[in-house]
Design a protein around this motif. Structure first.
Motif, PDB file in Angstrom:
ATOM      1  N   THR A 105       0.820  -1.217   0.000  1.00 38.65           N
ATOM      2  CA  THR A 105       0.000   0.000   0.000  1.00 38.65           C
ATOM      3  C   THR A 105       0.853   1.265   0.000  1.00 38.65           C
ATOM      4  O   THR A 105       0.409   2.308  -0.450  1.00 38.65           O
ATOM      5  CB  THR A 105      -0.968   0.025   1.205  1.00 38.65           C
ATOM      6  OG1 THR A 105      -0.202   0.051   2.416  1.00 38.65           O
ATOM      7  CG2 THR A 105      -1.892  -1.164   1.199  1.00 38.65           C
ATOM      8  N   GLY A 106       2.113   1.155   0.486  1.00 37.80           N
ATOM      9  CA  GLY A 106       3.014   2.304   0.421  1.00 37.80           C
ATOM     10  C   GLY A 106       3.221   2.712  -1.036  1.00 37.80           C
ATOM     11  O   GLY A 106       3.305   3.898  -1.363  1.00 37.80           O
ATOM     12  N   ALA A 107       3.272   1.710  -1.920  1.00 36.13           N
ATOM     13  CA  ALA A 107       3.454   1.989  -3.353  1.00 36.13           C
ATOM     14  C   ALA A 107       2.282   2.822  -3.880  1.00 36.13           C
ATOM     15  O   ALA A 107       2.456   3.649  -4.778  1.00 36.13           O
ATOM     16  CB  ALA A 107       3.560   0.681  -4.136  1.00 36.13           C
ATOM     17  N   MET A 108       1.102   2.616  -3.307  1.00 39.10           N
ATOM     18  CA  MET A 108      -0.066   3.373  -3.768  1.00 39.10           C
ATOM     19  C   MET A 108       0.075   4.851  -3.378  1.00 39.10           C
ATOM     20  O   MET A 108      -0.170   5.744  -4.182  1.00 39.10           O
ATOM     21  CB  MET A 108      -1.352   2.760  -3.185  1.00 39.10           C
ATOM     22  CG  MET A 108      -1.538   1.310  -3.625  1.00 39.10           C
ATOM     23  SD  MET A 108      -2.892   0.446  -2.799  1.00 39.10           S
ATOM     24  CE  MET A 108      -4.328   1.185  -3.565  1.00 39.10           C
ATOM     25  N   SER A 129       9.865   1.863 -10.583  1.00 44.37           N
ATOM     26  CA  SER A 129      11.174   2.378 -10.166  1.00 44.37           C
ATOM     27  C   SER A 129      11.099   3.877  -9.856  1.00 44.37           C
ATOM     28  O   SER A 129      11.763   4.347  -8.924  1.00 44.37           O
ATOM     29  CB  SER A 129      12.258   2.004 -11.167  1.00 44.37           C
ATOM     30  OG  SER A 129      12.254   2.886 -12.227  1.00 44.37           O
ATOM     31  N   GLU A 130      10.261   4.637 -10.566  1.00 44.95           N
ATOM     32  CA  GLU A 130      10.134   6.088 -10.298  1.00 44.95           C
ATOM     33  C   GLU A 130       9.639   6.368  -8.883  1.00 44.95           C
ATOM     34  O   GLU A 130       9.980   7.384  -8.285  1.00 44.95           O
ATOM     35  CB  GLU A 130       9.139   6.748 -11.271  1.00 44.95           C
ATOM     36  CG  GLU A 130       9.634   6.912 -12.682  1.00 44.95           C
ATOM     37  CD  GLU A 130       9.415   5.671 -13.537  1.00 44.95           C
ATOM     38  OE1 GLU A 130       9.150   4.584 -12.983  1.00 44.95           O
ATOM     39  OE2 GLU A 130       9.533   5.802 -14.767  1.00 44.95           O
ATOM     40  N   ILE A 131       8.796   5.477  -8.331  1.00 43.75           N
ATOM     41  CA  ILE A 131       8.235   5.769  -6.999  1.00 43.75           C
ATOM     42  C   ILE A 131       9.195   5.435  -5.860  1.00 43.75           C
ATOM     43  O   ILE A 131       8.884   5.674  -4.705  1.00 43.75           O
ATOM     44  CB  ILE A 131       6.880   5.042  -6.773  1.00 43.75           C
ATOM     45  CG1 ILE A 131       7.048   3.515  -6.855  1.00 43.75           C
ATOM     46  CG2 ILE A 131       5.814   5.545  -7.743  1.00 43.75           C
ATOM     47  CD1 ILE A 131       5.823   2.745  -6.383  1.00 43.75           C
ATOM     48  N   ARG A 132      10.376   4.855  -6.211  1.00 43.45           N
ATOM     49  CA  ARG A 132      11.338   4.480  -5.153  1.00 43.45           C
ATOM     50  C   ARG A 132      12.463   5.491  -4.998  1.00 43.45           C
ATOM     51  O   ARG A 132      13.441   5.231  -4.289  1.00 43.45           O
ATOM     52  CB  ARG A 132      11.956   3.097  -5.444  1.00 43.45           C
ATOM     53  CG  ARG A 132      10.959   1.996  -5.707  1.00 43.45           C
ATOM     54  CD  ARG A 132      10.204   1.575  -4.490  1.00 43.45           C
ATOM     55  NE  ARG A 132       9.030   0.776  -4.826  1.00 43.45           N
ATOM     56  CZ  ARG A 132       8.073   0.467  -3.968  1.00 43.45           C
ATOM     57  NH1 ARG A 132       8.134   0.870  -2.724  1.00 43.45           N
ATOM     58  NH2 ARG A 132       7.028  -0.232  -4.343  1.00 43.45           N
ATOM     59  N   THR A 133      12.402   6.629  -5.701  1.00 42.19           N
ATOM     60  CA  THR A 133      13.492   7.609  -5.618  1.00 42.19           C
ATOM     61  C   THR A 133      13.408   8.393  -4.301  1.00 42.19           C
ATOM     62  O   THR A 133      12.348   8.431  -3.659  1.00 42.19           O
ATOM     63  CB  THR A 133      13.394   8.625  -6.777  1.00 42.19           C
ATOM     64  OG1 THR A 133      12.108   9.254  -6.689  1.00 42.19           O
ATOM     65  CG2 THR A 133      13.532   7.948  -8.142  1.00 42.19           C
ATOM     66  N   MET A 134      14.510   9.038  -3.930  1.00 39.27           N
ATOM     67  CA  MET A 134      14.524   9.868  -2.717  1.00 39.27           C
ATOM     68  C   MET A 134      13.532  11.020  -2.868  1.00 39.27           C
ATOM     69  O   MET A 134      12.952  11.480  -1.896  1.00 39.27           O
ATOM     70  CB  MET A 134      15.933  10.440  -2.478  1.00 39.27           C
ATOM     71  CG  MET A 134      16.828   9.574  -1.623  1.00 39.27           C
ATOM     72  SD  MET A 134      16.131   9.192   0.003  1.00 39.27           S
ATOM     73  CE  MET A 134      16.587  10.663   0.912  1.00 39.27           C
ATOM     74  N   GLU A 135      13.352  11.508  -4.114  1.00 35.24           N
ATOM     75  CA  GLU A 135      12.444  12.640  -4.312  1.00 35.24           C
ATOM     76  C   GLU A 135      11.028  12.256  -3.880  1.00 35.24           C
ATOM     77  O   GLU A 135      10.362  12.995  -3.158  1.00 35.24           O
ATOM     78  CB  GLU A 135      12.457  13.082  -5.783  1.00 35.24           C
ATOM     79  CG  GLU A 135      11.982  14.512  -5.888  1.00 35.24           C
ATOM     80  CD  GLU A 135      11.542  14.939  -7.273  1.00 35.24           C
ATOM     81  OE1 GLU A 135      11.542  14.098  -8.198  1.00 35.24           O
ATOM     82  OE2 GLU A 135      11.163  16.113  -7.395  1.00 35.24           O
ATOM     83  N   VAL A 136      10.591  11.069  -4.303  1.00 32.59           N
ATOM     84  CA  VAL A 136       9.255  10.620  -3.914  1.00 32.59           C
ATOM     85  C   VAL A 136       9.235  10.338  -2.406  1.00 32.59           C
ATOM     86  O   VAL A 136       8.320  10.768  -1.694  1.00 32.59           O
ATOM     87  CB  VAL A 136       8.796   9.399  -4.742  1.00 32.59           C
ATOM     88  CG1 VAL A 136       7.518   8.794  -4.174  1.00 32.59           C
ATOM     89  CG2 VAL A 136       8.583   9.790  -6.206  1.00 32.59           C
TER      90      VAL A 136
END
Ligand code: DC
Length: 229
Positions: free
Chosen positions: A34-37, A92-99
């Motif tokens: 759910t964190g991915a959501m 992969s985009e949702i795992r960056t430090m920015e997100v």
């Protein structure tokens, strides 16, 4: 064997998703991160200029929420679900430090939580699901047959996150990651809506000094007990 709902909650970066994925695979259950959501909604906000620096225009995000479709697609090679934003795979985009550094204020918004919670509850209708997050045992599935609350020291968690990002080739700084872990702990536990807290009937797992096989064995014992009840 009877199918159950397994809710795994706990602090960020304590290996919840790794353990939830492995457990789901072993049991033949569906795995939902759910964190991915919440991360996917955050990516949408970042891409659409809803953040000005660190400040978030909540009214604009609420207006645009009907344009946000979060879903999961099974990667046929890894057999793992990957998060999609309006049909585009953004795992992969949702795992960056920015997100990571913008997700907490997004996850604290009541209208975002309401939309995600409803979607998560629909995913669990048939049971046979392992869902990880912060409020799964308390808000999403208070009736879950097995609730696990995972924790580990902030330093151990920051080191794991550091190693993970470094292995991906990201240019990372340990102190920055530790600060991010501590900040997220604070915001996740102190927000007004669905704060991170241990459900009264959850079993606690502190995995600071546990190996993955030890953890798996412990988890399977908990599942056996929950299924037998
Ligand atoms: O587990 P994670 O680090 O990928 O989660 C990202 C963020 O989303 C984290 O700041 C907490 C939030 N979150 C939440 O509020 N509720 C959930 N059920 C799952 C994650």
């Amino acid at each position: 064997m009877k199918k159950i709902i397994i809710a795994i909650d706990g602090h960020s970066s304590c290996g919840k998703s790794t353990m939830a994925k492995a457990l789901a695979r072993q049991l033949g259950y569906i795995y939902v991160d759910t964190g991915a959501m919440y991360r996917t909604v955050t990516l949408f906000a970042l891409r659409n200029g809803i953040f000005k620096g660190d400040s978030l225009d909540a009214a604009r995000l609420e207006e645009m929420m009907p344009q946000v479709n979060v879903s999961f697609r099974l990667n046929p090679e890894t057999n793992l679900p990957e998060a999609c934003l309006n049909g585009e795979c953004v795992e992969s985009e949702i795992r960056t430090m920015e997100v990571s550094s913008h997700v907490s204020p997004v996850a604290a918004l009541p209208f975002v939580r309401e939309a995600m919670t409803l979607q998560q509850q629909r995913m669990g209708l048939e049971k046979g699901i392992v869902m990880d997050g912060r409020d799964i045992g308390t808000v999403v599935f208070p009736q879950a047959e097995l609730k696990i609350f995972v924790t580990a020291s902030a330093e151990v968690r920051a080191k794991r996150r550091f190693d993970e990002l470094k292995a991906k080739g990201d240019d990372v700084n340990f102190d920055e990651i530790l600060r991010n872990v501590q900040e997220r702990d604070y915001i996740d536990s102190h927000r007004e809506v669905a704060p991170l807290r241990q459900a009264d009937d959850a079993v606690v797992l502190d995995n600071s000094f546990m190996t993955i096989p030890e953890q798996n064995e412990w988890l399977l014992q908990q599942v056996e007990k929950a299924v037998a009840d």
